[in-house]
Write a protein that holds these residues in place. Structure first.
Motif, PDB file in Angstrom:
ATOM      1  N   LYS A  42       0.833  -1.037  -0.095  1.00  0.00           N
ATOM      2  CA  LYS A  42       0.007   0.271  -0.425  1.00  0.00           C
ATOM      3  C   LYS A  42       0.642   1.145  -0.463  1.00  0.00           C
ATOM      4  CE  LYS A  42      -3.779   2.037   2.474  1.00  0.00           C
ATOM      5  NZ  LYS A  42      -5.046   1.859   3.501  1.00  0.00           N
ATOM      6  N   GLU A  44      -0.808   4.438  -0.173  1.00  0.00           N
ATOM      7  CA  GLU A  44      -1.837   5.546  -0.073  1.00  0.00           C
ATOM      8  C   GLU A  44      -2.647   5.455   1.208  1.00  0.00           C
ATOM      9  OE1 GLU A  44      -4.403   5.462  -3.943  1.00  0.00           O
ATOM     10  OE2 GLU A  44      -2.567   6.342  -4.673  1.00  0.00           O
ATOM     11  N   ASP A  60     -10.557  -1.517   3.743  1.00  0.00           N
ATOM     12  CA  ASP A  60      -9.848  -1.674   2.930  1.00  0.00           C
ATOM     13  C   ASP A  60      -8.959  -2.747   3.703  1.00  0.00           C
ATOM     14  OD1 ASP A  60      -8.271   0.214   4.584  1.00  0.00           O
ATOM     15  OD2 ASP A  60      -6.473   0.418   3.352  1.00  0.00           O
ATOM     16  N   CYS A 111      -1.704  -2.569  -4.015  1.00  0.00           N
ATOM     17  CA  CYS A 111      -3.928  -1.987  -3.172  1.00  0.00           C
ATOM     18  C   CYS A 111      -3.442  -0.539  -4.365  1.00  0.00           C
ATOM     19  CB  CYS A 111      -2.913  -1.832  -1.727  1.00  0.00           C
ATOM     20  SG  CYS A 111      -3.253  -3.667  -0.737  1.00  0.00           S
ATOM     21  N   ASP A 112      -3.365  -0.403  -4.415  1.00  0.00           N
ATOM     22  CA  ASP A 112      -3.196   1.399  -5.252  1.00  0.00           C
ATOM     23  C   ASP A 112      -2.432   1.958  -6.440  1.00  0.00           C
ATOM     24  OD1 ASP A 112      -1.096   2.895  -3.427  1.00  0.00           O
ATOM     25  OD2 ASP A 112      -2.362   2.204  -2.249  1.00  0.00           O
ATOM     26  N   GLU A 113      -2.363   3.277  -6.834  1.00  0.00           N
ATOM     27  CA  GLU A 113      -1.256   3.338  -7.644  1.00  0.00           C
ATOM     28  C   GLU A 113      -0.287   3.463  -7.497  1.00  0.00           C
ATOM     29  OE1 GLU A 113      -1.372   3.130 -11.712  1.00  0.00           O
ATOM     30  OE2 GLU A 113      -3.020   1.817 -10.926  1.00  0.00           O
ATOM     31  N   GLY A 156      -6.569   0.781  -6.920  1.00  0.00           N
ATOM     32  CA  GLY A 156      -7.399   1.550  -6.177  1.00  0.00           C
ATOM     33  C   GLY A 156      -8.509   1.241  -5.355  1.00  0.00           C
TER      34      GLY A 156
END
Length: 184
Positions: A42, A44, A60, A111-113, A156
């Motif tokens: 992760k 963000e 999350d 999990c995110d960009e 995301g």
């Protein structure tokens, strides 16, 4: 007197502890079961996490753990790592790569960009060798095989939890990483 098997197990544990202690001293932040198949990465952080809550302790993390459980992973079969240090600055690419190598997951989930971007940078040479552009770019939902590990960019996850359709998209992506089973 300890058996040879117990001595070998202790040596593995000591080696892993030394590696992870060294990584943490250099700024890597991670937790969970260091012998897991799945590493959730992760970048963000939520406001709660920025305020001191443990990573992936919010909605999350609960949703990811429930998804992994539903896919057939054991409840303790996951670990997490952040792509930022304690000051919120992005990790050095080599430190990130070393952290992933030390934790040695069979599956890396971005999990995110922000996490996917660091993975793209850390594994640029390996990604460049892939035949499919979608995999080489670590596009959301694509599975890339890199150095013997599956890599999935969710694109995301935390942001998707507020939208029923996007939650279904995330579930469809996660279903692609069912447990691999025993290697023998």
């Amino acid at each position: 007197m300890a058996s040879e098997r117990e001595a070998r197990r202790r040596a593995y544990l000591d080696k892993t502890a030394a590696e992870t202690d060294g990584l943490a001293a250099r700024g890597a932040i991670f937790g969970g079961n260091a012998f897991s198949e799945v590493l959730l990465v992760k970048g963000e952080l939520s406001e709660a996490e920025k305020g001191g809550e443990p990573p992936l302790s919010g909605a999350d993390g609960k949703a990811l753990r429930a998804s992994l459980d539903r896919l057939g992973y054991a409840p303790e079969d996951w670990e997490w790592a952040l792509t930022v240090d304690a000051d919120g600055e992005p990790l050095d690419v080599s430190l990130f790569r070393e952290t992933v190598c030390a934790l040695d997951p069979a599956t890396l989930v971005c999990c995110d960009e922000a996490a996917a971007n660091l993975a793209r940078e850390a594994y640029a040479d390996e990604l460049a060798l892939l035949d499919r552009l979608e995999e080489a770019m670590l596009l959301p939902g694509e599975i890339a095989q890199i150095l013997g590990m599956r890599v999935l960019n969710l694109g995301g996850f935390e942001a998707a939890l507020g939208d029923a359709h996007e939650k279904q998209v995330m579930w469809a992506r996660l279903k692609k990483i069912a447990p691999l089973g025993e290697p023998f």
